[in-house]
Structure formats: C-alpha cells, structure tokens
Enzyme design. Structure first.
Site, PDB file in Angstrom:
ATOM      1  N   TYR A   1      39.366  39.234  34.515  1.00 10.13           N
ATOM      2  CA  TYR A   1      40.788  39.205  34.147  1.00 10.13           C
ATOM      3  C   TYR A   1      41.415  37.860  34.496  1.00 10.13           C
ATOM      4  O   TYR A   1      42.167  37.284  33.698  1.00 10.13           O
ATOM      5  CB  TYR A   1      41.549  40.332  34.858  1.00 10.13           C
ATOM      6  CG  TYR A   1      41.384  41.687  34.208  1.00 10.13           C
ATOM      7  CD1 TYR A   1      41.858  41.922  32.925  1.00 10.13           C
ATOM      8  CD2 TYR A   1      40.769  42.734  34.873  1.00 10.13           C
ATOM      9  CE1 TYR A   1      41.713  43.164  32.331  1.00 10.13           C
ATOM     10  CE2 TYR A   1      40.625  43.974  34.287  1.00 10.13           C
ATOM     11  CZ  TYR A   1      41.095  44.184  33.011  1.00 10.13           C
ATOM     12  OH  TYR A   1      40.948  45.411  32.418  1.00 10.13           O
TER      13      TYR A   1
ATOM     14  N   ASP B   1      46.777  50.635  39.300  1.00  6.73           N
ATOM     15  CA  ASP B   1      46.165  49.834  38.255  1.00  6.73           C
ATOM     16  C   ASP B   1      45.211  48.849  38.910  1.00  6.73           C
ATOM     17  O   ASP B   1      45.428  48.415  40.055  1.00  6.73           O
ATOM     18  CB  ASP B   1      47.208  49.073  37.425  1.00  6.73           C
ATOM     19  CG  ASP B   1      46.594  48.439  36.185  1.00  6.73           C
ATOM     20  OD1 ASP B   1      46.557  49.102  35.133  1.00  6.73           O
ATOM     21  OD2 ASP B   1      46.138  47.286  36.275  1.00  6.73           O
TER      22      ASP B   1
ATOM     23  N   ARG C   1      57.063  57.665  32.258  1.00  5.12           N
ATOM     24  CA  ARG C   1      56.856  56.275  31.884  1.00  5.12           C
ATOM     25  C   ARG C   1      57.917  55.773  30.919  1.00  5.12           C
ATOM     26  O   ARG C   1      58.158  54.560  30.825  1.00  5.12           O
ATOM     27  CB  ARG C   1      55.459  56.094  31.276  1.00  5.12           C
ATOM     28  CG  ARG C   1      54.339  55.926  32.296  1.00  5.12           C
ATOM     29  CD  ARG C   1      54.486  54.645  33.120  1.00  5.12           C
ATOM     30  NE  ARG C   1      54.795  53.500  32.297  1.00  5.12           N
ATOM     31  CZ  ARG C   1      53.902  52.838  31.571  1.00  5.12           C
ATOM     32  NH1 ARG C   1      52.632  53.206  31.582  1.00  5.12           N
ATOM     33  NH2 ARG C   1      54.270  51.802  30.842  1.00  5.12           N
TER      34      ARG C   1
END
Length: 353
Positions: free
Chosen positions: A158, A83, A47
């Site tokens: 969201y 995700d 990452r």
C-alpha cells in the site's frame, strides 16, 4: 519476552478457542472475515452517518459494529472492526480510504529517504482501538474477540504503490532492486504491526489474525527471502501472550508451508486449495481456517449447502491428516452483495454438522 498487561479471559467453552488450540470443540466453530461490514443493513445505516476512518477511531462505534454479526449470525468469534491501514495512520502516514477504491496514500514511499522518514507507531493515536477492545471484552461474554493487523509486506505494498494494486509492480521492483531499502522498510512496518497488535492484546483480545492479503503475488523463493523473516518477527514478538495467532493470505497455496514457518498456530486457507492439501503443507500441529468461496453465497441455498458440507468434510479429513483443528470460514471476506440471511443459515448449518 513481553507479557500481557492484563489477565486473559478464561473461555473454556469457546468452540473457536478449542479448535485453534488442538482441543475438541463442542461444535464446529464458524466466523467470517468481513462479517462486520457492508453485507449488513445495520452496518450500512451506521456508515451513512460516519466516514470509514472516523468510525475506526470511535470506540463505541467500533464496539457496536463488531457486535452486529455476533448478534445476527451467532458466530463463534467476533473480529475487531478496523482497517488494515489504521496502524499506518497511527504512525502519521497521510492517507484516506476512497469509496470504491480503497486506501490511498498521499505521498507513496519510493526511496530510502522516504523509508527513513517513516515514523514509529504512536500508541496514543490508536488508543481508541484499545478502548474499543475493552468495551467489547465486557460486552461479548463467552464469545472470543479476534484482533488483527496487516502483515509488513501488505502494508509495504500500500505504501509503495500508493493504494491498491493488481500487480504490485513498484513493490516487487523495490524488493528485488533495492533489498537494503526494502528490508529497512519492512523492519519498520513489522514494528508498527507489533505495536498495533500489542495494544489490542494488552486491552484484552483473545486471539489475533495477521492478514498478508497480497503475499500471493510472490514466488515461494521471494517470499522466503524478502518477507518471511519480517512476518516471523511479528509472531515471535507476540508469542509471549500465549494467544492463538492466525496467518492468512489470498492465493497463497504455494506459500502455505512458509507462512506456517512464520510461527502462527493457525493458517488461513483460501478456496483454491483443499484443506486436506493444506494440512500436508503446514507444520504439524497447525490448525486450519477456511475455506468456502465467498461467491458461493450468492449461488442459491442448495449450492451453499452442498459446498458447505464439502468444506466441513474436507476439514475433518484435514484433522485426520494431522491438522490440530478446523475453523469454518470463507476463503476471503464476505462480499458486499451477500444476503445476510444466507450467512445466518450457513452458521446454523455448520453448527448442526
């Protein structure tokens, strides 16, 4: 009813698949939510070179990250590295994952016009995810692969809040004050979720999990009226694939029966509810997944061992009480501060029991 585009793998020796389909596993299966992620130094090294969202759309990187905990911990299932907002990107939503914040939506969905403007999933945009699944199916051998997606309510939160929210105030306000707009939005999000999961299933995942991370913010009555029909629609649309389907949320003790009614064969249980109690709330023949408190992993090995043995014993009682099976997991995701060595020891302990 839609049928799978490819032949499912035959994994008769998989402890995970045995437990979630009501068969007796050779050992108690264990895997962890967020097992492929920030607790692993090898993940942090990758990452450091790749943005989160870019990583989610790089098939070879997704494959490598998904395999990391399988190689390190000997877990009984891999879960696709992705995700919860990836299908929203696949539908053209402008968003970013901001470090230490989470997903941030550039233009929140707040009106009926905003809902009308929301586009369906573009399968080509999420093609790298399907490519990653194909790579993983070839690499995992006897270890099953779990695909996942966010449930319509959590995706709606969201979109409406514009990012993570503590109280989901705008979300619940739309739900209660503008039910027509609300149901139109969740209809669209259910279609997006189904499309994203179908892409994974067609590519070969062996099971799926639907995360309704924020459903615990709702009362049982509101969940049944405003959310359950849409989640049930997701599971119904995918039932023809014949794979185990898990439904999971946090703080959902009062919702477990309703979440079971949505049609999943497995219900995830967080650490606030005993597995024995959960078995009495879900539909007969439902398998359970859970439910060690993730924080326990940072309390030292004697505490971890004692708590893990308690979860295993509770799972046995739940099966005796009618649960179809038990998969050992945490009650939520692995925390970033967790020592990966403790996770490896925990897997070994659970397998020994």
């Amino acid at each position: 009813m839609d049928k799978p585009a490819r032949t499912r793998r035959d994994l008769p020796e998989s402890p995970y698949l045995a437990a979630v389909t009501g068969r007796k596993p050779g050992r108690l299966p264990v895997w962890f939510m967020r097992q492929a992620g920030r607790s692993l130094p090898e993940y942090r090294a990758l990452r450091a070179q790749h943005d989160m969202l870019a990583a989610c759309f790089d098939a070879e990187l997704v494959c490598e990250i998904t395999l990391q905990p399988v190689h390190r911990h000997d877990v009984d299932a891999a879960i696709l590295f992705s995700d919860i907002v990836v299908p929203l990107l696949g539908a053209g939503v402008d968003l970013d994952i901001v470090p230490n914040v989470g997903p941030v939506i550039a233009s929140p969905v707040r009106t009926a016009g905003d809902v009308d403007a929301l586009k369906p999933l573009d399968a080509q945009r999420v093609a790298p995810v399907a490519d990653a699944v194909a790579l993983l199916v070839a690499a995992l051998g006897p270890v099953p692969l779990i695909g996942f997606a966010g449930a319509p309510f959590t995706l709606a939160s969201y979109l409406i809040e514009g990012g993570p929210s503590r109280h989901h105030a705008r979300t619940k306000a739309m739900m209660l004050a503008e039910p027509r707009t609300w149901h139109a939005l969740l209809d669209k999000l259910a279609d997006i979720t189904v499309g994203f999961l179908r892409a994974q299933l067609d590519a070969g995942v062996d099971a799926i999990q639907v995360f309704d991370s924020w459903a615990g913010a709702l009362s049982l009555a509101d969940y049944r009226q405003y959310v359950l029909p849409h989640s049930a629609g997701v599971f119904a649309a995918l039932s023809g694939y014949g794979v185990p389907m898990t439904h999971f949320g946090v703080g959902t003790a009062e919702l477990l029966g309703a979440m079971s009614d949505a049609g999943a064969s497995v219900v995830g249980v967080d650490w606030r509810t005993s597995l024995t109690d959960a078995a009495s709330r879900v539909a007969p023949g439902t398998a359970l997944q859970g439910n060690l408190d993730p924080v326990v992993l940072m309390a030292g090995w004697p505490v971890v061992e004692r708590a893990a043995r308690g979860v295993v014993d509770d799972g046995r009682r739940a099966v005796d009480a009618g649960a179809a099976g038990h998969v050992f997991n945490l009650g939520h995701g692995v925390l970033p501060e967790t020592d990966p060595g403790v996770l490896t020891e925990l897997v070994s302990l659970v397998h020994s029991l």
